[in-house]
Design a protein around this motif. Sequence first.
Motif: not given
Length: 138
Positions: A100-111
Motif C-alpha cells: 500500500f502507499t500512505a497518503k499525504a497526511g495519513a494518520n491514526y484515528a478513532l472512528t
Amino acid sequence: MKNFIKNQKGFTLVELVVVIAILGILAGLAIPRFMDATVSARGAKVAGDMRIIESAIMMQYAEKGTEPKNLQELVDNHYLAAVPEPIKGGSDFKIGDTTFTAKAGANYALTTTTNTPVRVTFDGNTIEYYLKGDTTKG
C-alpha cells in the motif's frame, strides 16, 4: 633479480577481476531484498501500532466502561504512553502480500458508526482492510 620476482606473492589481475565480479553479483542480489525489507518493516509498524491502539481501547472499556473519543484520551488515561508516530505520507508499506502507499497526511484515528464499537484506522482504513489486501478502496 630473478629470485626477487619469483618470490613476490600477491593476486593477479584476473583473480582480482573475478572477486570483484562475484561481489557485484552478490550486491545485485542483496539490494532488492533490503529494499523490500524496509517496506515490510513499515507495514509491521502500521499493523503493530493499530493493534496496540485497539488493545488500549479495550483496556479503557474494560476498566471504565466507556470508549475513548480520541487518541489523546487514551494517553491522558494512561492506556497509551504516546500517540504512535505514523509513517510518512507517500511511503510504501507492505502488510501480508499486498503493498500500500500512505497518503499525504495519513494518520491514526478513532472512528465509530452506529451499533459498532470504536475502531482505530490508519489513512481511513481498519487493520482488516490491510490484512485482506484490499487495494480497490481508498
